[in-house]
Scaffold this motif. Sequence first.
Motif: not given
Length: 266
Positions: A244-247, A40-47, A94-97, A15-18
């Motif tokens: 990109a995930s916690a895995l 789709a995983a929840g991230a905000t995609s800045v293209i 606020g960030s670029i994760d 999950d990438l929400h937030g």
Amino acid sequence: MIKQNVDVRPQHTMDLHGKIALVAGGYGAIGTTISETLAAAGATSVIVGRDGDHARSLAGQLSDKGYIAEGLELDVSNAGAIRELSTSLVKHYGSIDILANCVGFNKEQRMLDVTEEAFDKVYSRTLRAAMFLSQAVAGHQIAAGKGGSHIHLLSIGSSFGFRDRGYSSFCAAKGGLAILLKQHATELAPHGITVNGVAPGRVRTQKNDKALHDEAAFERATADIPLGRLATPADVAGAVHFLASALSRFVTGQILYVDGGLSACR
């Protein structure tokens, strides 16, 4: 005994929400799927990319699907523009994760025909772009102190040559990026920032799909691939999503080959 300040509970989520994901070159043949997969995983995609209209169009399509996306124009060969845009994004979001670097350029020329102009263009839009995208994003991530991830789209050409193709400029740029990301991984590790690469073999996209409908052409293209097919953009995007995930929080400085086993036979 050294104590580790780390959550030792199993990580079972992609999950990438937030999260805010900067997807450079995110409207290309593979980048489009990466942008959508992260969203789709929840991230905000800045293209972002050179064609601002194309970036905004894709962001609109993703928004229509219920995802969060924004499209912006960015010439990745302009380091000053990269710094300016990354600062603007941090002020706004606020960030670029996550940095998903899908940019790259190729000018196919045989070795004896390579021009200085073409070589420099491939370099500036591939290796140089990656350097300063990573630098800008890492600076903000270090300041925020929350870690982050960088994923660079490579190619099997970052490690292998291509028979009967004029890929000197391309292989040099992608090969340089392969070692650059390892160096970045070592420097950014103390800040909890992971840096990895995804290296696909040949990918079946809309651009080459028509040619591959010919059975003989398809057999030639897949002859050396143990899994017997070409990669899809979704195959590549899945690898980016994992990194990109916690895995993948303990994975850094690595190159994940998405090539159907081709590199295992080299």
